[in-house]
Enzyme design. Structure first.
Site, PDB file in Angstrom:
ATOM      1  N   SER A 133       0.846  -1.199   0.000  1.00 12.18           N
ATOM      2  CA  SER A 133       0.000   0.000   0.000  1.00 12.18           C
ATOM      3  C   SER A 133       0.874   1.239   0.000  1.00 12.18           C
ATOM      4  O   SER A 133       2.023   1.198   0.453  1.00 12.18           O
ATOM      5  CB  SER A 133      -0.883   0.014   1.252  1.00 12.18           C
ATOM      6  OG  SER A 133      -1.576   1.245   1.373  1.00 12.18           O
ATOM      7  N   TYR A 146      -1.915   0.406  10.711  1.00 13.72           N
ATOM      8  CA  TYR A 146      -1.896  -0.074   9.315  1.00 13.72           C
ATOM      9  C   TYR A 146      -0.568   0.304   8.665  1.00 13.72           C
ATOM     10  O   TYR A 146       0.029  -0.507   7.946  1.00 13.72           O
ATOM     11  CB  TYR A 146      -3.089   0.523   8.564  1.00 13.72           C
ATOM     12  CG  TYR A 146      -3.266   0.014   7.145  1.00 13.72           C
ATOM     13  CD1 TYR A 146      -3.386  -1.347   6.869  1.00 13.72           C
ATOM     14  CD2 TYR A 146      -3.337   0.906   6.072  1.00 13.72           C
ATOM     15  CE1 TYR A 146      -3.562  -1.806   5.559  1.00 13.72           C
ATOM     16  CE2 TYR A 146      -3.519   0.461   4.769  1.00 13.72           C
ATOM     17  CZ  TYR A 146      -3.625  -0.891   4.515  1.00 13.72           C
ATOM     18  OH  TYR A 146      -3.804  -1.334   3.221  1.00 13.72           O
TER      19      TYR A 146
HETATM   20  P1  NAP Z   1     -11.428  -6.018   0.756  1.00 14.60           P
HETATM   21  O1  NAP Z   1     -12.425  -5.830  -0.327  1.00 14.60           O
HETATM   22  O2  NAP Z   1     -11.863  -5.802   2.166  1.00 14.60           O
HETATM   23  O3  NAP Z   1     -10.790  -7.481   0.614  1.00 14.60           O
HETATM   24  C1  NAP Z   1      -9.949  -8.018   1.599  1.00 14.60           C
HETATM   25  C2  NAP Z   1      -9.811  -9.506   1.342  1.00 14.60           C
HETATM   26  O4  NAP Z   1      -8.918 -10.059   2.329  1.00 14.60           O
HETATM   27  C3  NAP Z   1     -11.127 -10.239   1.465  1.00 14.60           C
HETATM   28  O5  NAP Z   1     -11.214 -11.181   0.415  1.00 14.60           O
HETATM   29  C4  NAP Z   1     -11.025 -10.974   2.801  1.00 14.60           C
HETATM   30  O6  NAP Z   1     -11.711 -12.214   2.723  1.00 14.60           O
HETATM   31  C5  NAP Z   1      -9.527 -11.226   2.857  1.00 14.60           C
HETATM   32  N1  NAP Z   1      -9.059 -11.485   4.211  1.00 14.60           N
HETATM   33  C6  NAP Z   1      -9.128 -10.672   5.285  1.00 14.60           C
HETATM   34  N2  NAP Z   1      -8.639 -11.308   6.375  1.00 14.60           N
HETATM   35  C7  NAP Z   1      -8.259 -12.544   5.945  1.00 14.60           C
HETATM   36  C8  NAP Z   1      -7.711 -13.674   6.594  1.00 14.60           C
HETATM   37  N3  NAP Z   1      -7.442 -13.667   7.910  1.00 14.60           N
HETATM   38  N4  NAP Z   1      -7.443 -14.780   5.868  1.00 14.60           N
HETATM   39  C9  NAP Z   1      -7.720 -14.809   4.539  1.00 14.60           C
HETATM   40  N5  NAP Z   1      -8.251 -13.773   3.871  1.00 14.60           N
HETATM   41  C10 NAP Z   1      -8.525 -12.658   4.583  1.00 14.60           C
HETATM   42  O7  NAP Z   1     -10.185  -5.043   0.545  1.00 14.60           O
HETATM   43  P2  NAP Z   1      -9.169  -4.838  -0.679  1.00 14.60           P
HETATM   44  O8  NAP Z   1      -9.066  -3.395  -0.898  1.00 14.60           O
HETATM   45  O9  NAP Z   1      -9.507  -5.701  -1.827  1.00 14.60           O
HETATM   46  O10 NAP Z   1      -7.818  -5.294   0.025  1.00 14.60           O
HETATM   47  C11 NAP Z   1      -6.914  -6.211  -0.569  1.00 14.60           C
HETATM   48  C12 NAP Z   1      -5.484  -5.808  -0.238  1.00 14.60           C
HETATM   49  O11 NAP Z   1      -5.207  -4.532  -0.800  1.00 14.60           O
HETATM   50  C13 NAP Z   1      -5.179  -5.692   1.259  1.00 14.60           C
HETATM   51  O12 NAP Z   1      -3.897  -6.229   1.516  1.00 14.60           O
HETATM   52  C14 NAP Z   1      -5.170  -4.182   1.492  1.00 14.60           C
HETATM   53  O13 NAP Z   1      -4.366  -3.830   2.594  1.00 14.60           O
HETATM   54  C15 NAP Z   1      -4.596  -3.725   0.174  1.00 14.60           C
HETATM   55  N6  NAP Z   1      -4.848  -2.309  -0.186  1.00 14.60           N
HETATM   56  C16 NAP Z   1      -6.124  -1.834  -0.314  1.00 14.60           C
HETATM   57  C17 NAP Z   1      -6.318  -0.504  -0.655  1.00 14.60           C
HETATM   58  C18 NAP Z   1      -7.691   0.110  -0.798  1.00 14.60           C
HETATM   59  O14 NAP Z   1      -7.807   1.349  -0.793  1.00 14.60           O
HETATM   60  N7  NAP Z   1      -8.736  -0.664  -0.957  1.00 14.60           N
HETATM   61  C19 NAP Z   1      -5.222   0.321  -0.873  1.00 14.60           C
HETATM   62  C20 NAP Z   1      -3.947  -0.194  -0.752  1.00 14.60           C
HETATM   63  C21 NAP Z   1      -3.780  -1.522  -0.422  1.00 14.60           C
HETATM   64  P3  NAP Z   1     -12.506 -12.926   3.910  1.00 14.60           P
HETATM   65  O15 NAP Z   1     -13.070 -11.845   4.790  1.00 14.60           O
HETATM   66  O16 NAP Z   1     -13.543 -13.712   3.178  1.00 14.60           O
HETATM   67  O17 NAP Z   1     -11.494 -13.786   4.587  1.00 14.60           O
END
Ligand code: NAP
Length: 245
Positions: A133, A146
């Site tokens: 991120s 975070y």
């Molecule tokens: P999201 O829609 O909330 O998806 C998060 C995913 O992680 C879900 O599929 C969730 O699935 C899974 N997850 C959470 N805890 C878990 C666990 N203990 N074991 C296995 N899976 C788990 O958010 P996203 O934005 O797609 O996030 C994906 C990645 O991108 C993360 O690493 C986040 O830090 C990073 N990121 C996001 C942003 C943003 O603005 N959205 C920006 C920079 C980086 P379950 O709940 O079904 O397990």
């Protein structure tokens, strides 16, 4: 195309960036294996894209072992499972939230990488892609837990790159800014109004935009290693520097 590029494991594939990446890698020709905790969502996505799935909680070492035991081979690992909890100042910080963020973002990626490293190397052209991120580069008010997790995840990725030098495994970190997914809803514990405000007046990245970056990295020729790719919306010039109309 189906299966010709080898097995690609995507963690956190039940939502957002992980689900979009799974769809994209399947259409690129990978044999995709989905992991996350929400089985219903994984089943639906797996049927739609012709992937395999298995329950995975990256915060639970036994779950990681069970998930990985079912994989006879692995060419690409996308360490995507992760996220943030809360936006508390350090004076109010919750140790439980910090522990949970460290467990999923840092130790979860460590566990998956360590367990699959042998299979990635055996593929002759392995690739670990970690979704970090902009929060791994720039601290912001309320972001400490975070930030700490994503800084740590980035450090681990860089060490992995050094340790794998000379071996047939590429290491890539993709670091997005604002992406409209369930990320903020999870961060604010289901407060959808507060989550929506994060993206108000901005055209954020979509999950598909990030999946595009993953696809680019993993489809370069084997001698090309995309080390880091920071990708922000045009309206975002820093972790907390956002233009809103
Ligand atoms: P999201 O829609 O909330 O998806 C998060 C995913 O992680 C879900 O599929 C969730 O699935 C899974 N997850 C959470 N805890 C878990 C666990 N203990 N074991 C296995 N899976 C788990 O958010 P996203 O934005 O797609 O996030 C994906 C990645 O991108 C993360 O690493 C986040 O830090 C990073 N990121 C996001 C942003 C943003 O603005 N959205 C920006 C920079 C980086 P379950 O709940 O079904 O397990």
């Amino acid at each position: 195309m189906s299966g010709s590029l080898g097995v690609a494991v995507v963690t956190g594939a039940s939502s957002g960036i992980g689900a979009a990446t799974a769809r994209r890698l399947a259409s690129d020709g990978f044999e995709v294996v989905l992991g996350a905790r929400r089985q219903d969502r994984l089943g639906t996505l797996a049927s739609a894209i012709g992937a395999r799935w298995s329950t995975l909680d990256v915060a639970d070492p036994q779950s990681v072992t069970r998930f990985c035991d079912k994989l006879e081979a692995c060419r690409v690992l996308v360490n995507n499972a992760g996220g943030a909890l809360g936006l508390d100042r350090i004076s109010e910080a919750s140790e439980d939230d910090w522990m949970a963020m460290y467990q999923v973002n840092v130790l979860g990626s460590l566990r998956m990488t360590r367990t699959l490293l042998g299979r990635l190397e055996d593929s002759g052209n392995g690739h670990v892609v970690t979704i970090g991120s902009i929060a791994g580069y720039e601290p912001y008010v309320g972001g400490a837990g975070y930030n700490a997790a994503k800084f740590a995840e980035r450090a681990m990725t860089k060490v992995l790159r050094l340790e794998l030098l000379g071996r047939p495994v590429r290491v890539t970190e993709i670091d997005p800014g604002l992406v409209e997914t369930e990320f903020s809803t999870v961060r604010f514990r289901g407060d959808t109004d507060r989550a929506a405000a994060v993206y108000q007046g901005v055209t954020p990245l979509s999950a598909d935009d990030v999946a595009d970056c993953v696809s680019f990295a993993v489809t370069r020729p084997p001698h090309v290693n995309i080390d880091t790719l920071v990708v922000l919306a045009r309206d975002q010039a820093g972790a907390a520097t956002v233009h809103r109309s």
